[in-house]
Design a protein around this motif. Structure first.
Motif, PDB file in Angstrom:
ATOM      1  N   PRO A   1       0.801  -1.231   0.000  1.00  0.00           N
ATOM      2  CA  PRO A   1       0.000   0.000   0.000  1.00  0.00           C
ATOM      3  C   PRO A   1       0.834   1.282   0.000  1.00  0.00           C
ATOM      4  CG  PRO A   1      -0.928  -1.592   1.536  1.00  0.00           C
ATOM      5  CD  PRO A   1       0.405  -2.133   1.107  1.00  0.00           C
ATOM      6  N   SER A   2       2.093   1.204   0.450  1.00  0.00           N
ATOM      7  CA  SER A   2       2.930   2.402   0.462  1.00  0.00           C
ATOM      8  C   SER A   2       3.879   2.463  -0.739  1.00  0.00           C
ATOM      9  CB  SER A   2       3.748   2.468   1.755  1.00  0.00           C
ATOM     10  OG  SER A   2       4.755   1.470   1.786  1.00  0.00           O
ATOM     11  N   SER A   3       3.714   1.532  -1.686  1.00  0.00           N
ATOM     12  CA  SER A   3       4.561   1.504  -2.883  1.00  0.00           C
ATOM     13  C   SER A   3       3.906   2.280  -4.015  1.00  0.00           C
ATOM     14  CB  SER A   3       4.802   0.057  -3.333  1.00  0.00           C
ATOM     15  OG  SER A   3       5.451  -0.691  -2.333  1.00  0.00           O
ATOM     16  N   SER A   4       4.724   2.838  -4.874  1.00  0.00           N
ATOM     17  CA  SER A   4       4.232   3.608  -6.013  1.00  0.00           C
ATOM     18  C   SER A   4       5.153   3.408  -7.208  1.00  0.00           C
ATOM     19  CB  SER A   4       4.183   5.098  -5.667  1.00  0.00           C
ATOM     20  OG  SER A   4       3.994   5.888  -6.836  1.00  0.00           O
ATOM     21  N   PRO A   5       4.609   3.350  -8.426  1.00  0.00           N
ATOM     22  CA  PRO A   5       5.485   3.233  -9.606  1.00  0.00           C
ATOM     23  C   PRO A   5       6.411   4.428  -9.779  1.00  0.00           C
ATOM     24  CG  PRO A   5       3.207   3.667 -10.258  1.00  0.00           C
ATOM     25  CD  PRO A   5       3.180   3.359  -8.796  1.00  0.00           C
ATOM     26  N   ARG A   6       6.055   5.553  -9.162  1.00  0.00           N
ATOM     27  CA  ARG A   6       6.929   6.723  -9.231  1.00  0.00           C
ATOM     28  C   ARG A   6       8.196   6.546  -8.380  1.00  0.00           C
ATOM     29  NH1 ARG A   6       6.163   9.628 -13.494  1.00  0.00           N
ATOM     30  NH2 ARG A   6       7.651  11.016 -12.474  1.00  0.00           N
ATOM     31  N   ASP A   7       8.201   5.516  -7.524  1.00  0.00           N
ATOM     32  CA  ASP A   7       9.348   5.284  -6.640  1.00  0.00           C
ATOM     33  C   ASP A   7      10.372   4.330  -7.244  1.00  0.00           C
ATOM     34  OD1 ASP A   7       8.013   6.860  -4.827  1.00  0.00           O
ATOM     35  OD2 ASP A   7       7.241   5.176  -3.646  1.00  0.00           O
TER      36      ASP A   7
ATOM     37  N   GLU B   1      20.658  -0.314 -19.351  1.00  0.00           N
ATOM     38  CA  GLU B   1      19.899   0.924 -19.480  1.00  0.00           C
ATOM     39  C   GLU B   1      19.130   1.203 -18.200  1.00  0.00           C
ATOM     40  OE1 GLU B   1      17.855   1.033 -23.593  1.00  0.00           O
ATOM     41  OE2 GLU B   1      18.138  -1.089 -23.138  1.00  0.00           O
ATOM     42  N   ASN B   2      18.996   2.449 -17.847  1.00  0.00           N
ATOM     43  CA  ASN B   2      18.189   2.866 -16.711  1.00  0.00           C
ATOM     44  C   ASN B   2      17.014   3.685 -17.233  1.00  0.00           C
ATOM     45  OD1 ASN B   2      19.777   1.767 -14.498  1.00  0.00           O
ATOM     46  ND2 ASN B   2      21.328   3.253 -15.095  1.00  0.00           N
ATOM     47  N   ILE B   3      15.813   3.144 -17.089  1.00  0.00           N
ATOM     48  CA  ILE B   3      14.597   3.774 -17.599  1.00  0.00           C
ATOM     49  C   ILE B   3      13.913   4.516 -16.453  1.00  0.00           C
ATOM     50  CG2 ILE B   3      12.387   3.349 -18.733  1.00  0.00           C
ATOM     51  CD1 ILE B   3      13.663   0.752 -19.824  1.00  0.00           C
ATOM     52  N   PRO B   4      13.649   5.800 -16.597  1.00  0.00           N
ATOM     53  CA  PRO B   4      13.119   6.602 -15.489  1.00  0.00           C
ATOM     54  C   PRO B   4      11.718   6.152 -15.059  1.00  0.00           C
ATOM     55  CG  PRO B   4      13.072   7.849 -17.537  1.00  0.00           C
ATOM     56  CD  PRO B   4      13.852   6.590 -17.824  1.00  0.00           C
ATOM     57  N   PRO B   5      11.305   6.573 -13.858  1.00  0.00           N
ATOM     58  CA  PRO B   5       9.969   6.215 -13.344  1.00  0.00           C
ATOM     59  C   PRO B   5       8.852   6.761 -14.208  1.00  0.00           C
ATOM     60  CG  PRO B   5      11.374   7.071 -11.585  1.00  0.00           C
ATOM     61  CD  PRO B   5      12.083   7.334 -12.869  1.00  0.00           C
ATOM     62  N   SER B   6       7.681   6.129 -14.072  1.00  0.00           N
ATOM     63  CA  SER B   6       6.495   6.600 -14.772  1.00  0.00           C
ATOM     64  C   SER B   6       5.303   6.440 -13.834  1.00  0.00           C
ATOM     65  CB  SER B   6       6.269   5.813 -16.064  1.00  0.00           C
ATOM     66  OG  SER B   6       5.829   4.491 -15.778  1.00  0.00           O
TER      67      SER B   6
END
Length: 408
Positions: free
Chosen positions: A275-281, A400-405
């Protein structure tokens, strides 16, 4: 505790780690609160795993023993904790023992230029025992070390032979050498025997699938790699593409069973609640190899994250982590579990952690039992002999490092 963010799983990104002080809740005060499918992890009782470890002892470090003894137990445990699941398939494992890894690397560095001399003349007796000539001991005769040695067996790791058990009780270079010569004698100078000799003696000192702890916040699979990994695993064991697509059209998940060989005193595992996780993280670390593309999540710090660890996890316990779930339409169902090894109090003396992770693919498709070819052979123990004996090491061609979305 200090948690390293921004580095992920690949060693090339370790320099990007950002050590950050985070409040980590000790779940021991209320272990029943955290559930696998709600929070992404769960502490469970596993006396069967502990009993298997006691029975096998140090042999548990042999891949064939782990696969034959522990994988069936892990499959039963995970399936039990996944209501409605039709089948659970253990397909991979990692051993975590920093001290053992350090010793093996030190030995390799010390002996990297050592050339093992040809074995002495030997002959096989009719009884089946090996009798070395020129005053060499029988392979079955124990060698008593003159001083205490670290109890780390010297295991033979060659893909053409199932001889790990032969080296289970070797605790000195001398003893391993005698056993090594006995193996050559049994094989009668065959090509396989020559291959062992050509790889030099340090082939005896490497434990397969051994790593240190991973003190970087990460997720084992991404939304893409979890699905592709399941397809890779099942494709050789399905009769046709239609059957494979049918199985993967139903829910499936990947669960890690994290088990400690001894009570954990250092580098315990900490998890972020779903519940405290986010794809932006998270950002995606995409690693391209010559024959495949892998992806993992690199975790970045957020004030919204709730971190939890369990103090003093014992061999009678295990932590289940949901590292991937294909079900996307239930906001209350955990899909991933970001995690990391941590140091709650590095100032306290403690022994290095010894643990194992077994990865299990869970299937909910109604035909998951009847439509797969048997037996399922874990891919990490199916070794290509030619590539291995030539010393080919799988190395990434691109990272490769793909940024958050806003989406997983």
């Amino acid at each position: 505790a200090t948690i390293n963010f921004g580095a992920g799983t690949h060693e090339s990104n370790a320099r990007n780690a950002v050590p950050t002080k985070k409040k980590v809740y000790n779940g021991r005060s209320d272990p029943e609160r955290f559930k696998l499918h709600q929070h992404g992890f769960q502490l469970i009782s596993t006396p069967a795993m502990a009993a298997a470890k006691r029975n096998e002892g140090e042999a548990i470090y042999e891949a064939e023993i782990t696969v034959s003894r522990l994988f069936p137990i892990a499959e039963a445990i995970v399936k039990h904790h996944c209501p409605g699941a039709i089948r659970a398939i253990a397909f991979d494992h990692i051993l975590r023992n920093p001290q053992r890894l350090k010793e093996e690397r030190a030995f390799s560095a010390k002996n990297k230029n050592t050339v093992i001399p040809p074995p002495p003349p030997v002959k096989a007796e009719s009884s089946g025992l090996i009798k070395p000539m020129n005053n060499h001991r029988l392979a079955s005769e124990p060698v008593v070390p003159s001083e205490p040695l670290s109890p780390t067996p010297l295991l033979l790791r060659h893909p053409s032979l199932k001889l790990g058990r032969r080296f289970r009780h070797c605790y000195s270079e001398e003893q391993a050498t005698h056993e090594y010569y006995a193996v050559l004698a049994e094989l009668g100078g065959s090509p396989s025997a020559r291959l062992i000799h050509d790889k030099q003696m340090n082939a005896l000192y490497h434990t397969k699938f051994l790593q240190g702890t991973l003190p970087h916040a990460h997720g084992d699979y991404t939304a893409r790699s979890g699905r592709s990994r399941a397809r890779q695993l099942l494709e050789p064991f399905t009769h046709d593409e239609k059957t494979l697509n049918y199985i993967l059209s139903h829910r499936f998940a990947i669960i890690n069973l994290w088990h400690a060989f001894k009570t954990v005193e250092s580098q315990p595992l900490a998890m972020v609640t779903w519940p405290s996780s986010s794809p932006r993280d998270v950002s995606t670390s995409r690693i391209t190899f010559p024959h495949r593309v892998g992806e993992t999540y690199t975790v970045h710090s957020s004030d919204k994250q709730h971190w939890v660890y369990f103090d003093q996890v014992t061999p009678d316990e295990a932590i289940l982590l949901k590292v991937y779930d294909s079900l996307e339409d239930d906001p209350h169902l955990a899909r991933f579990c970001m995690h990391s090894a941590i140091s709650p109090d590095p100032s306290l003396p403690s022994r290095p952690r010894e643990s194992m992770e077994i990865r299990v693919l869970v299937l909910w498709a109604p035909n998951a039992n009847s439509s797969l070819k048997e037996p399922f052979v874990p891919p990490h123990v199916r070794i290509d002999l030619d590539s291995h004996t030539k010393g080919i090491i799988e190395a990434p061609t691109k990272i490769e490092n793909i940024p958050p979305s806003d989406h997983w």
